[in-house]
Design an enzyme around this catalytic site. Sequence first.
Site, PDB file in Angstrom:
ATOM      1  N   GLU A  33       0.839  -1.206   0.000  1.00  0.00           N
ATOM      2  CA  GLU A  33       0.000   0.000   0.000  1.00  0.00           C
ATOM      3  C   GLU A  33       0.874   1.256   0.000  1.00  0.00           C
ATOM      4  OE1 GLU A  33      -3.992  -1.465   2.366  1.00  0.00           O
ATOM      5  OE2 GLU A  33      -2.099  -1.376   3.468  1.00  0.00           O
ATOM      6  N   GLU A  71      -3.190  -9.905   4.369  1.00  0.00           N
ATOM      7  CA  GLU A  71      -3.897  -9.610   5.622  1.00  0.00           C
ATOM      8  C   GLU A  71      -4.980 -10.618   5.991  1.00  0.00           C
ATOM      9  OE1 GLU A  71      -2.536  -5.476   4.171  1.00  0.00           O
ATOM     10  OE2 GLU A  71      -3.116  -7.415   3.318  1.00  0.00           O
TER      11      GLU A  71
END
Length: 259
Positions: free
Chosen positions: A114, A134
């Site tokens: 990210e 995640e």
Amino acid sequence: MASGTVRIDIEEHVAILTVSRPEKRNALDLDMLKALVDAADQVEANDQVRAAVLTGEGKGFSAGGDIKAWGGMRPEEFGHAWVRHGHRVFERLATLRMPLIAAINGDALGGGLELAGVADIRIAEEQIRVGLPETGLGMVPGWSGTQRLVKRFGAQVVRRMVLGGEIFMAEEAQTLGIVDTVTSTGNAVEAAKDYARRVSARGPAALEIVKLMIAASSGEDNGAAVEALGSILAAKTGDLKEGVSAFSEKRPPHFKGEW
């Protein structure tokens, strides 16, 4: 210069921002998030900087969010102090006035990908891996992994990473559009500097404007990009000069429709 856990080096018109927490593979905690904002502010305030490079110290780019930093947070604290704060930090980097090139010199996973995603151009070394793992922890990407990365990489690529847990090596990541260029091990930073120098030779005002135009067309920060473009245009008009003069002189303005 240094700010917390982010080092800033200036080479002519190029700023190099180095995330510096190598003992944790440059995992991000709250101090590092603050340091990233401070670094962005310093670089943007320097009129000599026309392009910037973002990289990580040591063998890693960033392992993402430090689990020890958020693992013990209450749900509401996690949502506000961690996720929303991280969003603001990454948005600050994504909207730098000058082009930003990520030199991915090590794995960029989760929040690390990210972070790389805020850059305009991504140059990766051949040995690195990228992914959004995640969901394997029972967590979801929280720093624009399902938002900015979908716009920049495409929804299906993000689905493969977040639903299937797929991890991509650099060459496949380039094929999928996650990274723009692949270089040999140890050469990402120099390649990014070379690219930044090429960028910095172009018109800085045009670069800033075109970044805003691309952001508007891609739906990223759409309202702010349009307002910034409009404000830049209005700031150059004779009408604004007349309006400011009239305010200072406490008289009615006499606009002439001057650009």
